[in-house]
Scaffold this motif. Sequence first.
Motif, PDB file in Angstrom:
ATOM      1  N   LEU A 130     -20.125  -8.223  -6.929  1.00 12.41           N
ATOM      2  CA  LEU A 130     -20.987  -9.360  -6.648  1.00 12.41           C
ATOM      3  C   LEU A 130     -22.015  -9.501  -7.770  1.00 12.41           C
ATOM      4  O   LEU A 130     -22.267  -8.560  -8.521  1.00 12.41           O
ATOM      5  N   PRO A 131     -22.624 -10.674  -7.905  1.00 12.03           N
ATOM      6  CA  PRO A 131     -23.551 -10.916  -9.015  1.00 12.03           C
ATOM      7  C   PRO A 131     -24.727  -9.948  -9.023  1.00 12.03           C
ATOM      8  O   PRO A 131     -25.194  -9.504  -7.983  1.00 12.03           O
ATOM      9  N   THR A 132     -25.203  -9.638 -10.221  1.00 11.27           N
ATOM     10  CA  THR A 132     -26.395  -8.808 -10.370  1.00 11.27           C
ATOM     11  C   THR A 132     -27.527  -9.677 -10.901  1.00 11.27           C
ATOM     12  O   THR A 132     -27.304 -10.740 -11.467  1.00 11.27           O
ATOM     13  N   SER A 133     -28.747  -9.204 -10.737  1.00 14.45           N
ATOM     14  CA  SER A 133     -29.919  -9.998 -11.095  1.00 14.45           C
ATOM     15  C   SER A 133     -30.059 -10.223 -12.598  1.00 14.45           C
ATOM     16  O   SER A 133     -30.726 -11.162 -13.025  1.00 14.45           O
ATOM     17  N   ASP A 134     -29.428  -9.361 -13.421  1.00 14.69           N
ATOM     18  CA  ASP A 134     -29.582  -9.508 -14.863  1.00 14.69           C
ATOM     19  C   ASP A 134     -28.515 -10.406 -15.487  1.00 14.69           C
ATOM     20  O   ASP A 134     -28.485 -10.596 -16.701  1.00 14.69           O
ATOM     21  N   GLN A 135     -27.634 -10.975 -14.663  1.00 11.54           N
ATOM     22  CA  GLN A 135     -26.624 -11.888 -15.182  1.00 11.54           C
ATOM     23  C   GLN A 135     -27.218 -13.288 -15.358  1.00 11.54           C
ATOM     24  O   GLN A 135     -28.176 -13.660 -14.679  1.00 11.54           O
ATOM     25  N   SER A 136     -26.597 -14.065 -16.253  1.00 10.37           N
ATOM     26  CA  SER A 136     -26.991 -15.468 -16.370  1.00 10.37           C
ATOM     27  C   SER A 136     -26.518 -16.204 -15.131  1.00 10.37           C
ATOM     28  O   SER A 136     -25.635 -15.729 -14.400  1.00 10.37           O
ATOM     29  N   GLU A 137     -27.071 -17.371 -14.888  1.00 10.17           N
ATOM     30  CA  GLU A 137     -26.675 -18.146 -13.702  1.00 10.17           C
ATOM     31  C   GLU A 137     -25.197 -18.514 -13.779  1.00 10.17           C
ATOM     32  O   GLU A 137     -24.488 -18.466 -12.769  1.00 10.17           O
ATOM     33  N   GLU A 138     -24.720 -18.845 -14.958  1.00  9.62           N
ATOM     34  CA  GLU A 138     -23.297 -19.172 -15.110  1.00  9.62           C
ATOM     35  C   GLU A 138     -22.422 -17.979 -14.762  1.00  9.62           C
ATOM     36  O   GLU A 138     -21.401 -18.122 -14.063  1.00  9.62           O
ATOM     37  N   ALA A 139     -22.806 -16.793 -15.226  1.00  7.50           N
ATOM     38  CA  ALA A 139     -22.036 -15.580 -14.925  1.00  7.50           C
ATOM     39  C   ALA A 139     -22.054 -15.269 -13.435  1.00  7.50           C
ATOM     40  O   ALA A 139     -21.059 -14.824 -12.862  1.00  7.50           O
ATOM     41  N   LYS A 140     -23.198 -15.513 -12.792  1.00  3.14           N
ATOM     42  CA  LYS A 140     -23.297 -15.280 -11.343  1.00  3.14           C
ATOM     43  C   LYS A 140     -22.356 -16.202 -10.579  1.00  3.14           C
ATOM     44  O   LYS A 140     -21.686 -15.787  -9.632  1.00  3.14           O
ATOM     45  N   ILE A 141     -22.309 -17.455 -11.005  1.00  7.66           N
ATOM     46  CA  ILE A 141     -21.420 -18.421 -10.348  1.00  7.66           C
ATOM     47  C   ILE A 141     -19.963 -18.017 -10.546  1.00  7.66           C
ATOM     48  O   ILE A 141     -19.151 -18.044  -9.611  1.00  7.66           O
ATOM     49  N   GLU A 142     -19.610 -17.647 -11.783  1.00  6.59           N
ATOM     50  CA  GLU A 142     -18.231 -17.253 -12.075  1.00  6.59           C
ATOM     51  C   GLU A 142     -17.828 -16.016 -11.279  1.00  6.59           C
ATOM     52  O   GLU A 142     -16.702 -15.929 -10.775  1.00  6.59           O
ATOM     53  N   THR A 143     -18.750 -15.061 -11.147  1.00  6.63           N
ATOM     54  CA  THR A 143     -18.465 -13.856 -10.376  1.00  6.63           C
ATOM     55  C   THR A 143     -18.287 -14.178  -8.901  1.00  6.63           C
ATOM     56  O   THR A 143     -17.380 -13.671  -8.237  1.00  6.63           O
ATOM     57  N   GLU A 144     -19.149 -15.054  -8.394  1.00  8.73           N
ATOM     58  CA  GLU A 144     -19.060 -15.448  -6.987  1.00  8.73           C
ATOM     59  C   GLU A 144     -17.748 -16.184  -6.710  1.00  8.73           C
ATOM     60  O   GLU A 144     -17.093 -15.941  -5.685  1.00  8.73           O
ATOM     61  N   LEU A 145     -17.346 -17.047  -7.627  1.00 11.89           N
ATOM     62  CA  LEU A 145     -16.093 -17.780  -7.477  1.00 11.89           C
ATOM     63  C   LEU A 145     -14.899 -16.837  -7.520  1.00 11.89           C
ATOM     64  O   LEU A 145     -13.960 -16.952  -6.714  1.00 11.89           O
ATOM     65  N   ALA A 146     -14.918 -15.891  -8.458  1.00 14.70           N
ATOM     66  CA  ALA A 146     -13.821 -14.925  -8.563  1.00 14.70           C
ATOM     67  C   ALA A 146     -13.709 -14.094  -7.288  1.00 14.70           C
ATOM     68  O   ALA A 146     -12.609 -13.802  -6.807  1.00 14.70           O
TER      69      ALA A 146
END
Length: 216
Positions: A130-146
């Motif tokens: 799941l997304p971590t706080s140090d990721q960019s917003e785009e990376a968080k979205i991509e991780t959540e989608l995956a």
Amino acid sequence: MYVSVSYIKPVIHLFKTSLLLPEDNDTELTKTIKRKILGYLVEKYSDPVKDELLDMASLMDPRFRTSYIDPDKVEQVKKRAVSELLSFPTDKSTPQPGPVVQVDQEEARPQPDPKRKKTLATFFKKSVVLPTSDQSEEAKIETELATYLLLPEADPDTDPLQWWKSNEFNFSRLSHLAKKYLSIPATSAPSERLFSVGEELSHAAELASSQRQWTG
């Protein structure tokens, strides 16, 4: 509220691969009716704008996700989902997932307890992050989608709105797209009129056949 727009692509697929396929014992009239109905539906939803909307609706329905999206377009649809979410205004009140969590279905699954409801983790096929706080917003979205796409498809009888209500905290970003696309009504009036015409033609054919038998 009943979700209908995400059903359009699966239903057209069902028509193409099963219900409207010509059969050996079909009369010529029946074959013509099937061909006309399928041609009408395919043409009606072949517009690129409509097609993109239907792809997004399918993606956000946990029963279908990418199953009825053209395989060559899946990556494009995923990129569009990420792009749309990046354009949404940030909602500070939206609950965000916590620190990185890895879940493995085989190692982390507890012994079955029929009295307990399954948690989201029990449905994961693979280890996911799941997304971590140090990721960019785009990376968080991509991780959540995956992560969302790793889940097995929901049961066909599942209410997708109820599913998202139960899983909104786990997919806080994607839930915005679910609300946007699954709330769109899909009108069936033109299709109903077409099926009505088809039924009338079928009755006419039966009547004509009976008349031939009577006069013969």
